[in-house]
Each structure stands twice: as structure tokens, then as C-alpha cells.
Design a protein around this motif. Sequence first.
Motif, PDB file in Angstrom:
ATOM      1  N   GLU A  79      43.235   4.345 -15.442  1.00  0.00           N
ATOM      2  CA  GLU A  79      43.945   3.081 -15.643  1.00  0.00           C
ATOM      3  C   GLU A  79      45.337   3.332 -16.241  1.00  0.00           C
ATOM      4  O   GLU A  79      45.505   4.146 -17.148  1.00  0.00           O
ATOM      5  CB  GLU A  79      43.139   2.173 -16.573  1.00  0.00           C
ATOM      6  CG  GLU A  79      43.661   0.745 -16.619  1.00  0.00           C
ATOM      7  CD  GLU A  79      42.715  -0.188 -17.351  1.00  0.00           C
ATOM      8  OE1 GLU A  79      42.906  -1.402 -17.258  1.00  0.00           O
ATOM      9  OE2 GLU A  79      41.784   0.304 -18.028  1.00  0.00           O
ATOM     10  N   ASP A  80      46.339   2.624 -15.704  1.00  0.00           N
ATOM     11  CA  ASP A  80      47.742   2.732 -16.157  1.00  0.00           C
ATOM     12  C   ASP A  80      48.278   4.158 -16.036  1.00  0.00           C
ATOM     13  O   ASP A  80      49.112   4.595 -16.838  1.00  0.00           O
ATOM     14  CB  ASP A  80      47.885   2.251 -17.606  1.00  0.00           C
ATOM     15  CG  ASP A  80      47.614   0.756 -17.753  1.00  0.00           C
ATOM     16  OD1 ASP A  80      47.910   0.012 -16.805  1.00  0.00           O
ATOM     17  OD2 ASP A  80      47.092   0.351 -18.807  1.00  0.00           O
ATOM     18  N   THR A  81      47.802   4.905 -15.057  1.00  0.00           N
ATOM     19  CA  THR A  81      48.315   6.259 -14.810  1.00  0.00           C
ATOM     20  C   THR A  81      48.760   6.383 -13.359  1.00  0.00           C
ATOM     21  O   THR A  81      48.427   5.547 -12.510  1.00  0.00           O
ATOM     22  CB  THR A  81      47.247   7.340 -15.083  1.00  0.00           C
ATOM     23  OG1 THR A  81      46.245   7.290 -14.047  1.00  0.00           O
ATOM     24  CG2 THR A  81      46.599   7.161 -16.447  1.00  0.00           C
ATOM     25  N   ILE A  82      49.498   7.440 -13.103  1.00  0.00           N
ATOM     26  CA  ILE A  82      49.845   7.799 -11.722  1.00  0.00           C
ATOM     27  C   ILE A  82      48.886   8.891 -11.277  1.00  0.00           C
ATOM     28  O   ILE A  82      48.724   9.908 -11.961  1.00  0.00           O
ATOM     29  CB  ILE A  82      51.303   8.287 -11.641  1.00  0.00           C
ATOM     30  CG1 ILE A  82      52.258   7.142 -12.010  1.00  0.00           C
ATOM     31  CG2 ILE A  82      51.627   8.812 -10.244  1.00  0.00           C
ATOM     32  CD1 ILE A  82      53.708   7.542 -12.111  1.00  0.00           C
ATOM     33  N   LEU A  83      48.243   8.688 -10.149  1.00  0.00           N
ATOM     34  CA  LEU A  83      47.256   9.636  -9.626  1.00  0.00           C
ATOM     35  C   LEU A  83      47.983  10.785  -8.930  1.00  0.00           C
ATOM     36  O   LEU A  83      48.791  10.554  -8.029  1.00  0.00           O
ATOM     37  CB  LEU A  83      46.339   8.910  -8.631  1.00  0.00           C
ATOM     38  CG  LEU A  83      44.937   9.445  -8.436  1.00  0.00           C
ATOM     39  CD1 LEU A  83      44.093   9.168  -9.666  1.00  0.00           C
ATOM     40  CD2 LEU A  83      44.301   8.782  -7.229  1.00  0.00           C
ATOM     41  N   VAL A  84      47.711  12.000  -9.363  1.00  0.00           N
ATOM     42  CA  VAL A  84      48.385  13.183  -8.815  1.00  0.00           C
ATOM     43  C   VAL A  84      47.345  14.090  -8.170  1.00  0.00           C
ATOM     44  O   VAL A  84      46.294  14.360  -8.768  1.00  0.00           O
ATOM     45  CB  VAL A  84      49.128  13.959  -9.915  1.00  0.00           C
ATOM     46  CG1 VAL A  84      49.841  15.178  -9.329  1.00  0.00           C
ATOM     47  CG2 VAL A  84      50.124  13.058 -10.640  1.00  0.00           C
ATOM     48  N   ALA A  85      47.630  14.567  -6.962  1.00  0.00           N
ATOM     49  CA  ALA A  85      46.710  15.488  -6.289  1.00  0.00           C
ATOM     50  C   ALA A  85      47.482  16.324  -5.283  1.00  0.00           C
ATOM     51  O   ALA A  85      48.583  15.961  -4.862  1.00  0.00           O
ATOM     52  CB  ALA A  85      45.584  14.722  -5.588  1.00  0.00           C
ATOM     53  N   HIS A  86      46.899  17.461  -4.922  1.00  0.00           N
ATOM     54  CA  HIS A  86      47.492  18.292  -3.880  1.00  0.00           C
ATOM     55  C   HIS A  86      46.946  17.778  -2.552  1.00  0.00           C
ATOM     56  O   HIS A  86      45.761  17.918  -2.265  1.00  0.00           O
ATOM     57  CB  HIS A  86      47.131  19.763  -4.094  1.00  0.00           C
ATOM     58  CG  HIS A  86      48.104  20.703  -3.455  1.00  0.00           C
ATOM     59  ND1 HIS A  86      49.396  20.852  -3.907  1.00  0.00           N
ATOM     60  CD2 HIS A  86      47.987  21.521  -2.369  1.00  0.00           C
ATOM     61  CE1 HIS A  86      50.028  21.733  -3.151  1.00  0.00           C
ATOM     62  NE2 HIS A  86      49.202  22.149  -2.210  1.00  0.00           N
ATOM     63  N   ASN A  87      47.816  17.169  -1.745  1.00  0.00           N
ATOM     64  CA  ASN A  87      47.443  16.365  -0.581  1.00  0.00           C
ATOM     65  C   ASN A  87      46.797  15.073  -1.073  1.00  0.00           C
ATOM     66  O   ASN A  87      45.618  14.792  -0.839  1.00  0.00           O
ATOM     67  CB  ASN A  87      46.504  17.106   0.369  1.00  0.00           C
ATOM     68  CG  ASN A  87      46.337  16.366   1.688  1.00  0.00           C
ATOM     69  OD1 ASN A  87      47.030  15.369   1.946  1.00  0.00           O
ATOM     70  ND2 ASN A  87      45.406  16.824   2.513  1.00  0.00           N
ATOM     71  N   ALA A  88      47.597  14.288  -1.805  1.00  0.00           N
ATOM     72  CA  ALA A  88      47.113  13.074  -2.471  1.00  0.00           C
ATOM     73  C   ALA A  88      46.569  12.042  -1.493  1.00  0.00           C
ATOM     74  O   ALA A  88      45.665  11.274  -1.838  1.00  0.00           O
ATOM     75  CB  ALA A  88      48.243  12.460  -3.301  1.00  0.00           C
ATOM     76  N   LYS A  89      47.075  12.009  -0.263  1.00  0.00           N
ATOM     77  CA  LYS A  89      46.581  11.036   0.720  1.00  0.00           C
ATOM     78  C   LYS A  89      45.085  11.182   0.913  1.00  0.00           C
ATOM     79  O   LYS A  89      44.359  10.193   1.027  1.00  0.00           O
ATOM     80  CB  LYS A  89      47.310  11.230   2.058  1.00  0.00           C
ATOM     81  CG  LYS A  89      48.735  10.738   2.072  1.00  0.00           C
ATOM     82  CD  LYS A  89      49.346  10.922   3.451  1.00  0.00           C
ATOM     83  CE  LYS A  89      50.798  10.442   3.480  1.00  0.00           C
ATOM     84  NZ  LYS A  89      51.417  10.647   4.811  1.00  0.00           N
ATOM     85  N   PHE A  90      44.612  12.434   0.957  1.00  0.00           N
ATOM     86  CA  PHE A  90      43.182  12.678   1.172  1.00  0.00           C
ATOM     87  C   PHE A  90      42.361  12.203  -0.022  1.00  0.00           C
ATOM     88  O   PHE A  90      41.424  11.407   0.125  1.00  0.00           O
ATOM     89  CB  PHE A  90      42.937  14.170   1.426  1.00  0.00           C
ATOM     90  CG  PHE A  90      41.483  14.540   1.475  1.00  0.00           C
ATOM     91  CD1 PHE A  90      40.741  14.315   2.622  1.00  0.00           C
ATOM     92  CD2 PHE A  90      40.856  15.100   0.369  1.00  0.00           C
ATOM     93  CE1 PHE A  90      39.384  14.641   2.670  1.00  0.00           C
ATOM     94  CE2 PHE A  90      39.515  15.427   0.396  1.00  0.00           C
ATOM     95  CZ  PHE A  90      38.769  15.194   1.558  1.00  0.00           C
ATOM     96  N   ASP A  91      42.690  12.689  -1.223  1.00  0.00           N
ATOM     97  CA  ASP A  91      41.893  12.349  -2.414  1.00  0.00           C
ATOM     98  C   ASP A  91      41.919  10.853  -2.696  1.00  0.00           C
ATOM     99  O   ASP A  91      40.891  10.270  -3.054  1.00  0.00           O
ATOM    100  CB  ASP A  91      42.414  13.122  -3.629  1.00  0.00           C
ATOM    101  CG  ASP A  91      42.242  14.627  -3.479  1.00  0.00           C
ATOM    102  OD1 ASP A  91      41.252  15.155  -3.974  1.00  0.00           O
ATOM    103  OD2 ASP A  91      43.103  15.255  -2.837  1.00  0.00           O
ATOM    104  N   TYR A  92      43.081  10.232  -2.533  1.00  0.00           N
ATOM    105  CA  TYR A  92      43.199   8.794  -2.787  1.00  0.00           C
ATOM    106  C   TYR A  92      42.388   7.999  -1.759  1.00  0.00           C
ATOM    107  O   TYR A  92      41.709   7.017  -2.109  1.00  0.00           O
ATOM    108  CB  TYR A  92      44.665   8.405  -2.746  1.00  0.00           C
ATOM    109  CG  TYR A  92      44.957   6.976  -3.157  1.00  0.00           C
ATOM    110  CD1 TYR A  92      44.425   6.446  -4.334  1.00  0.00           C
ATOM    111  CD2 TYR A  92      45.787   6.163  -2.380  1.00  0.00           C
ATOM    112  CE1 TYR A  92      44.702   5.137  -4.726  1.00  0.00           C
ATOM    113  CE2 TYR A  92      46.077   4.860  -2.772  1.00  0.00           C
ATOM    114  CZ  TYR A  92      45.522   4.345  -3.939  1.00  0.00           C
ATOM    115  OH  TYR A  92      45.805   3.051  -4.318  1.00  0.00           O
ATOM    116  N   ARG A  93      42.442   8.432  -0.504  1.00  0.00           N
ATOM    117  CA  ARG A  93      41.665   7.738   0.542  1.00  0.00           C
ATOM    118  C   ARG A  93      40.171   7.817   0.257  1.00  0.00           C
ATOM    119  O   ARG A  93      39.445   6.823   0.369  1.00  0.00           O
ATOM    120  CB  ARG A  93      41.967   8.344   1.923  1.00  0.00           C
ATOM    121  CG  ARG A  93      41.102   7.760   3.043  1.00  0.00           C
ATOM    122  CD  ARG A  93      41.437   8.365   4.383  1.00  0.00           C
ATOM    123  NE  ARG A  93      41.115   9.779   4.465  1.00  0.00           N
ATOM    124  CZ  ARG A  93      39.884  10.256   4.697  1.00  0.00           C
ATOM    125  NH1 ARG A  93      38.853   9.429   4.820  1.00  0.00           N
ATOM    126  NH2 ARG A  93      39.686  11.550   4.787  1.00  0.00           N
TER     127      ARG A  93
END
Length: 454
Positions: A79-93
Motif C-alpha cells: 500500500e502507498d508504494t511503487i511496485l518494482v520488478a524485473h519484467n514488471a509487466k509479468f509480475d504485476y499481471r
Amino acid sequence: MYTIVDIETTGGKYNEEGITEIAIYKYDGHEVVDQFISLINPEREIQPFVVNLTGINSKMLRNAPKFYEVAKRIVEITEDTILVAHNAKFDYRILRTEFKRLGFDFTRKTLCTLELSKELIPEQESYSLGKLTRALGIPVADRHRAAGDAFATVKLFKILLEKDVKKNIIQESIKHEPKTQVESRLLSIIESLPAITGVYYIHEADGEIIYIGKSKNIRKRINQHFTGTTRKAKKIQLQVAAVTYEACGSELVALLKESEAIKQNKPIYNRALRKTVFTHALYSFTDENGYINLKIDKVDGRKKPITTFSNRQSAKSFMFNKVEEYQLCQKLTGLYDSKSHCFNYTVKTCEGACVQEEAPEEYNKRVQQLIDKNSFSNENIVIVDRGREVDERSAILIQNGVFKGIGFFNLNYQINNLDVLESIITPMENNKDTQHIIKSYLRRNKNIKVLNIK
């Protein structure tokens, strides 16, 4: 605030995958402040190739929590953060798909370290997490497991924040952070800052940087800004929404980063094109008798100086010390105006270059030693100074006499060649200001480690 995420899945058809493992590290831009790591029972079969890749099988997940049992924790930590990932489209999806199955609309702003790496670390052979971390000297434990990959992404993201000299990542983050009440804003900001050496950035509500500074004690310096009574201080107090900072460890790193950041961002309360921080320089010329003469003069942009100074007095003090250290002639260094010999010749501490008793070849050897030591012209060297942590050091790279940039390395990591160095260095502009900052810092700090590299 950021949450660095890595997810392992069952594999399978698009949008039909299930999560088998998740790791989330909450990161404030400097250190991990919270974490959540868990295996998850996906309630579906795992593809064989995934089992071979991750080592996670159905038997391991039999007693693991199902997604709905950990969903609340995931919502809270992100909550109230920016989600960071390597290939963020995949993890966020994948996360959005799992929450959608529960009837919950999971929405977060995202950042992709793969895309950021392509922008900020160009010309890499590969941008896969494994190959990129190897190239940057980032240790990875438990590759293809969520915790190992997520923590490697934390380390990578730290490097990307370092290389983002225009501070676009931080400014965007500030824009999306919830703001505290006006009356408690300044005190809250001060309390959140550390008493360390670094560069600080004062932001207004839309994330724009309005002032940049450096200090050996960031908290103390910001407190001075917020209690100041000057016109500029009062304007900053009215406009500030947040203060971010970069830990530098070394004062030299902080000075160089401050100079670069001001030129890149041009904050409204810094002088737009900060005036040159030095006024005088040391020049050399060879006279009609073949002796190398040294001369202190006002800075002339058309001539290349040996070294530079903040004022004439510091330049003269430097030269008096060097005359004694290298047994040079006061007359040929511009410290004693005479048509004959210098004063030191009368007290037998000058070898007589002023009256041509000492051969030019012998005298010039000592002058050249001074020039070489203070100009690092055409040298490949690394200045090693304090790092941000106990087991870390900073590296300032000078290549062919030109300042290339700054990096940080772990004490277990070797930096004995240019190829290794160039992968960890954040490129920075070489200009008169940076040359002056480096040379004057080395003059003041004689115990700093300087390595010659090939």
C-alpha cells in the motif's frame, strides 16, 4: 517507498497460471524496512519445466497457504508504494489476475528494472536478471527462487537509483507519496533523515527538485534550512513537500554528486549555473633558458591548468609548501620577484636554478614530479574512499586524465581493471568544476588511496 517483488508461477496458459512463491521487500530507497516471503499453494498443477527450473514441486506446496490467505498481507505491504520488478509487466499481471479471482481490484504504480536497465546501463550483452547481476558484480543466492531473485533486484534497483543522475525515478515517487499534514510536515521530514554524509534533494509536492545540497550531516543541514530566516530559506519552508537523499560515505563523492546534480536538474533555489568554485590556477611554461616555470594566475579557460584553487591565498600557501618539499626555486615559481637570485639561494636552500647554476634537466625533473602528482594528466587511476556501508568503498575513476564517474564496490569485489570498473561506474561529466573538486580534495586528504589501473 518501493516494494520489490518477484513471483514464481506454475507456468501454463496465459492468465491461467497460479503463484507458487512470492517475495516482497519494502525498500525506502536506502534499506529494506519490511519483507514478506512465502510459498503459495496454487491449487493447480505445476508445469514440469518450471519444477526443473525452480525446484518447487507440488509436494512442497501441499501445506503452503493459498493465495486468499496471504492476500491481505500483500495489500498491506504494498500500500502507498511503487511496485518494482524485473519484467514488471509479468509480475504485476500475475498479481492482478490472482486478486481478480478474489473479486479485488489490485492497482499499483509500477517500475520495471529491466526497462530502466536498458536506459541507464546501455550496451549490456543481456538484460536478463542473471546475466545483468553477474555483469554488475551483484551476488545472487537461490537463483529462480522468489527471495533470491527479489533481493538481487533490490541490489540492482539501488544501482539504478545511483545511475539516475536526473533523479526521474525519485521525483516520480514523491509525486505519488501521500503527504502529511502541513503543520507537522517539517518536523516529520527532519526526523526521517539520517545524520550521514550525502547529497539531499528538496522537493515540492509534484516531485520537482527545488534545491540540492551536500552535507556531512544531512539531518542537521536540513534542520538549518527549516529554521533559517533568510528569504530563500523561508521560500523553501513554504514549498517543501519531501526531502530525499543519497548516502555517499565519502565527502568527495558528495561534492562530485552535488555538482553534477545541480547542473543536471537546475533547481530554482540553487544558482542556475553555479559559478565556478575556483578562481586561481597553477600554470607552467618553459623560459628561454630551458627551465620549467610555475605561475599562479587567475583562471583562464583558454589554458589547461596543472591544478586549481578557491582563492589566491590557498594557491600561494600550496606553492610555498611545494617549494620546500621539492626544493624548487622561489623565483621560478613566482613567489619571489627578483632580477637576480631568489631569497632561498642566499640561505642555500635553492640549488641555483634562478642564476643558472643548476642544470635545467636536473631542476625540471623535480618540477615535473610536482606537475605529475597534482595534475593526473593522461593517467588511469582510481581514487578509493569511504563507502556507504562498512564493507563497501567508493571508486572515482580517472581515465587518461579525464574524470569518468563514480561507483561503489564491495570489499570482496576486485576492481583491478577498466572492464570491471566501467560496469559499476555511473558516468559523470568531466569539467573544470569536477577537476577542481578532485584535485583540491586530494591536496587536503593526503591519506586517500589512489590505485593505478590497466
